[in-house]
Design a protein around this motif. Structure first.
Motif, PDB file in Angstrom:
ATOM      1  N   ALA A 154       7.040 -20.895   9.296  1.00  0.00           N
ATOM      2  CA  ALA A 154       7.479 -19.972   8.253  1.00  0.00           C
ATOM      3  C   ALA A 154       6.381 -19.747   7.208  1.00  0.00           C
ATOM      4  N   LEU A 155       5.693 -20.809   6.835  1.00  0.00           N
ATOM      5  CA  LEU A 155       4.611 -20.671   5.848  1.00  0.00           C
ATOM      6  C   LEU A 155       3.495 -19.778   6.380  1.00  0.00           C
ATOM      7  N   GLU A 156       3.200 -19.884   7.663  1.00  0.00           N
ATOM      8  CA  GLU A 156       2.130 -19.076   8.239  1.00  0.00           C
ATOM      9  C   GLU A 156       2.538 -17.608   8.352  1.00  0.00           C
ATOM     10  N   ILE A 157       3.762 -17.359   8.805  1.00  0.00           N
ATOM     11  CA  ILE A 157       4.215 -15.973   8.988  1.00  0.00           C
ATOM     12  C   ILE A 157       4.345 -15.265   7.648  1.00  0.00           C
ATOM     13  N   PHE A 158       4.877 -15.963   6.655  1.00  0.00           N
ATOM     14  CA  PHE A 158       5.147 -15.328   5.368  1.00  0.00           C
ATOM     15  C   PHE A 158       4.138 -15.753   4.296  1.00  0.00           C
ATOM     16  N   ASP A 159       2.872 -15.795   4.692  1.00  0.00           N
ATOM     17  CA  ASP A 159       1.781 -16.017   3.756  1.00  0.00           C
ATOM     18  C   ASP A 159       1.634 -14.746   2.912  1.00  0.00           C
ATOM     19  N   PRO A 160       1.828 -14.805   1.594  1.00  0.00           N
ATOM     20  CA  PRO A 160       1.785 -13.586   0.782  1.00  0.00           C
ATOM     21  C   PRO A 160       0.440 -12.873   0.824  1.00  0.00           C
ATOM     22  N   GLU A 161      -0.634 -13.612   1.080  1.00  0.00           N
ATOM     23  CA  GLU A 161      -1.949 -12.974   1.136  1.00  0.00           C
ATOM     24  C   GLU A 161      -2.025 -11.962   2.277  1.00  0.00           C
ATOM     25  N   LYS A 162      -1.266 -12.179   3.345  1.00  0.00           N
ATOM     26  CA  LYS A 162      -1.233 -11.207   4.442  1.00  0.00           C
ATOM     27  C   LYS A 162      -0.667  -9.869   3.961  1.00  0.00           C
ATOM     28  N   CYS A 163       0.351  -9.934   3.120  1.00  0.00           N
ATOM     29  CA  CYS A 163       0.938  -8.713   2.575  1.00  0.00           C
ATOM     30  C   CYS A 163      -0.073  -7.977   1.701  1.00  0.00           C
ATOM     31  N   PHE A 164      -0.727  -8.706   0.792  1.00  0.00           N
ATOM     32  CA  PHE A 164      -1.679  -8.065  -0.115  1.00  0.00           C
ATOM     33  C   PHE A 164      -2.820  -7.422   0.671  1.00  0.00           C
ATOM     34  N   ALA A 165      -3.302  -8.123   1.696  1.00  0.00           N
ATOM     35  CA  ALA A 165      -4.396  -7.590   2.503  1.00  0.00           C
ATOM     36  C   ALA A 165      -3.960  -6.328   3.260  1.00  0.00           C
ATOM     37  N   ALA A 166      -2.709  -6.316   3.741  1.00  0.00           N
ATOM     38  CA  ALA A 166      -2.214  -5.159   4.490  1.00  0.00           C
ATOM     39  C   ALA A 166      -2.077  -3.936   3.579  1.00  0.00           C
ATOM     40  N   TYR A 167      -1.531  -4.140   2.374  1.00  0.00           N
ATOM     41  CA  TYR A 167      -1.437  -3.026   1.416  1.00  0.00           C
ATOM     42  C   TYR A 167      -2.833  -2.528   1.059  1.00  0.00           C
ATOM     43  N   GLU A 168      -3.731  -3.442   0.796  1.00  0.00           N
ATOM     44  CA  GLU A 168      -5.091  -3.091   0.420  1.00  0.00           C
ATOM     45  C   GLU A 168      -5.748  -2.241   1.502  1.00  0.00           C
ATOM     46  N   ALA A 169      -5.649  -2.684   2.748  1.00  0.00           N
ATOM     47  CA  ALA A 169      -6.272  -1.959   3.855  1.00  0.00           C
ATOM     48  C   ALA A 169      -5.650  -0.580   4.047  1.00  0.00           C
ATOM     49  N   LEU A 170      -4.325  -0.499   3.944  1.00  0.00           N
ATOM     50  CA  LEU A 170      -3.629   0.769   4.120  1.00  0.00           C
ATOM     51  C   LEU A 170      -4.046   1.770   3.050  1.00  0.00           C
ATOM     52  N   PHE A 171      -4.055   1.343   1.802  1.00  0.00           N
ATOM     53  CA  PHE A 171      -4.449   2.226   0.709  1.00  0.00           C
ATOM     54  C   PHE A 171      -5.906   2.656   0.846  1.00  0.00           C
ATOM     55  N   GLU A 172      -6.785   1.697   1.156  1.00  0.00           N
ATOM     56  CA  GLU A 172      -8.213   2.013   1.219  1.00  0.00           C
ATOM     57  C   GLU A 172      -8.530   2.980   2.353  1.00  0.00           C
ATOM     58  N   ARG A 173      -7.851   2.852   3.499  1.00  0.00           N
ATOM     59  CA  ARG A 173      -8.059   3.807   4.598  1.00  0.00           C
ATOM     60  C   ARG A 173      -7.672   5.211   4.181  1.00  0.00           C
ATOM     61  N   SER A 174      -6.538   5.326   3.494  1.00  0.00           N
ATOM     62  CA  SER A 174      -6.073   6.643   3.071  1.00  0.00           C
ATOM     63  C   SER A 174      -7.021   7.259   2.043  1.00  0.00           C
ATOM     64  N   ILE A 175      -7.440   6.443   1.088  1.00  0.00           N
ATOM     65  CA  ILE A 175      -8.350   6.936   0.052  1.00  0.00           C
ATOM     66  C   ILE A 175      -9.671   7.384   0.673  1.00  0.00           C
ATOM     67  N   ALA A 176     -10.200   6.588   1.605  1.00  0.00           N
ATOM     68  CA  ALA A 176     -11.452   6.954   2.265  1.00  0.00           C
ATOM     69  C   ALA A 176     -11.296   8.234   3.078  1.00  0.00           C
ATOM     70  N   GLY A 177     -10.142   8.375   3.744  1.00  0.00           N
ATOM     71  CA  GLY A 177      -9.890   9.585   4.511  1.00  0.00           C
ATOM     72  C   GLY A 177      -9.837  10.817   3.644  1.00  0.00           C
ATOM     73  N   ARG A 178      -9.233  10.698   2.479  1.00  0.00           N
ATOM     74  CA  ARG A 178      -9.170  11.840   1.569  1.00  0.00           C
ATOM     75  C   ARG A 178     -10.570  12.202   1.069  1.00  0.00           C
ATOM     76  N   ALA A 179     -11.374  11.186   0.771  1.00  0.00           N
ATOM     77  CA  ALA A 179     -12.731  11.453   0.296  1.00  0.00           C
ATOM     78  C   ALA A 179     -13.551  12.163   1.376  1.00  0.00           C
ATOM     79  N   THR A 180     -13.375  11.729   2.632  1.00  0.00           N
ATOM     80  CA  THR A 180     -14.093  12.372   3.748  1.00  0.00           C
ATOM     81  C   THR A 180     -13.671  13.823   3.894  1.00  0.00           C
ATOM     82  N   ASN A 181     -12.353  14.064   3.792  1.00  0.00           N
ATOM     83  CA  ASN A 181     -11.851  15.425   3.920  1.00  0.00           C
ATOM     84  C   ASN A 181     -12.360  16.326   2.801  1.00  0.00           C
ATOM     85  N   ARG A 182     -12.416  15.775   1.585  1.00  0.00           N
ATOM     86  CA  ARG A 182     -12.938  16.576   0.470  1.00  0.00           C
ATOM     87  C   ARG A 182     -14.401  16.917   0.701  1.00  0.00           C
ATOM     88  N   GLY A 183     -15.155  15.935   1.228  1.00  0.00           N
ATOM     89  CA  GLY A 183     -16.557  16.191   1.495  1.00  0.00           C
ATOM     90  C   GLY A 183     -16.752  17.239   2.564  1.00  0.00           C
TER      91      GLY A 183
END
Length: 389
Positions: free
Chosen positions: A356-385
């Motif tokens: 349970a501790l391994e599956i519900f490690d909160p750092e996994k959640c933070f990393a997933a949100y971070e990656a999801l947001f950063e991909r979207s932001i980078a994609g928007r920047a590429t499209n604007r360029g």
């Protein structure tokens, strides 16, 4: 990365939705991102701006209540003023203004993600159907406009009236729970103080409202007592909910077993809440509906097994950890049997704690949100360029 969180209630309001949003916001802030939150000023004594654990919180005074939601006409103008300073907007629903907020952010070139915390289920009353219909229509179209929608489990999403039509937009991320470990010495002292030494403790927690199904637990008490004469039930949460009188409707059942129940009230201190989970022998979740209750994650991370109703979303935690039993929903007899059986095999379920501790490690959640947001932001920047050429 600059992220703005948008929701009706922020800290120190106390619901699973608020706790979920706050933990993600603070987790991203700890990772070095600029994080703000915009919400209603749900208590008039709260400051309009303050920093809470690295997150700059902006509050707008509400003007009226609509069922559970505070309506603040100044919220969208405040959002409009803040958006130019942000790369991503994280909206946590249910949120009445979700559609105009999403449209406004998209028009400004800001990435928008909507975190889903369960389909809206309002108490019975004349406004139930129109408000739910309005919610589903506006939130569906907001989901279509958004860059993505974040539910917590595929299990719940498959049964969701809102999420199934938005399936290509979905990214599944478990909610973070970051309570400290239980304190054994403090737990022993608390048991003595409450007069619960030598008792087998069944815990339950949350708002005492209809969807949580605590009436099924009350109906299960006689059968549990017959099999476990030393059992005692401990509740952590709010009993008196302004928009719903469910506790009052079932007060007589509770009073009939008053010697078997201890009501601790709402616990807001993280260490005390961790000690609650460490004190009880097992945690019961008899809900009618419950998307992905963080109380269950808190329990298994504290090493406490579960007895959970077989409903979409809630049953996920037992399925992936093996720390407990899933029982038929809305069935007090099945709930009682599950409690008795888990209580008889506590060591077997506690042996799954590390999983349970391994599956519900909160750092996994933070990393997933971070990656999801950063991909979207980078994609928007590429499209604007690309459009610039």
């Amino acid at each position: 990365m600059r992220v703005l969180f948008l929701l009706t209630y922020y800290h120190p309001h106390w619901t699973g939705l608020t706790a979920y949003a706050r933990r993600i916001a603070e987790g991203l802030a700890r990772r070095g991102h600029t994080v703000h939150a915009l919400a209603t000023q749900h208590e008039p004594t709260l400051p309009l701006t303050e920093v809470v654990h690295g997150v700059l919180v902006h509050r707008v005074p509400p003007r009226l209540m609509l069922s559970r939601s505070a309506i603040a006409p100044g919220l969208l103008p405040a959002l409009s003023g803040l958006l130019p300073d942000f790369d991503a907007l994280s909206i946590h629903i249910p949120f009445p203004e979700v559609l105009p907020a999403t449209a406004l952010a998209r028009a400004r070139g800001v990435s928008v993600f909507i975190t889903h915390n369960g389909d809206l289920v309002l108490p019975a009353g004349p406004s139930k159907r129109p408000l739910e219909a309005l919610y589903y229509q506006t939130t569906y179209w907001a989901g279509r406009l958004a860059d993505g929608v974040i539910p917590q489990t595929e299990d719940y999403a498959r049964s969701s009236r809102l999420l199934t039509p938005l399936w290509p937009k979905l990214s599944f991320i478990y909610a973070p729970v970051d309570l400290p470990p239980p304190d054994p010495a403090a737990i022993a002292a608390w048991r003595r103080e409450l007069g619960l030494e030598g008792k087998r403790l069944v815990g339950f927690a949350g708002r005492f409202v209809e969807e949580k199904g605590f009436d099924f637990l009350l109906d299960a008490v006689p059968e549990v007592v017959a099999a476990m004469p030393d059992v005692h039930f401990v509740f952590a949460g709010e009993s008196h909910i302004p928009y719903e009188r469910f506790f009052d409707a079932h007060r007589a059942k509770l009073e009939a077993h008053a010697d078997r129940f201890t009501l601790l009230g709402l616990i807001t201190d993280p260490q005390t809440m961790a000690n609650f989970y460490g004190m009880i022998d097992l945690f019961a979740l008899p809900s009618r509906s419950d998307c992905f209750p963080s109380t269950q994650i808190e329990a298994v991370r504290a090493g406490t097994p579960l007895v959970t109703a077989d409903i979409p979303g809630a049953r996920e935690i037992v399925r992936v950890t093996g720390m407990g039993q899933i029982v038929a929903a809305r069935d007090p007899a099945a709930l009682a049997r599950g409690i008795v059986d888990v209580a008889a095999h506590l060591d077997d379920y506690r042996a799954r704690h590390a999983v349970a501790l391994e599956i519900f490690d909160p750092e996994k959640c933070f990393a997933a949100y971070e990656a999801l947001f950063e991909r979207s932001i980078a994609g928007r920047a590429t499209n604007r360029g690309a459009r610039a050429f």
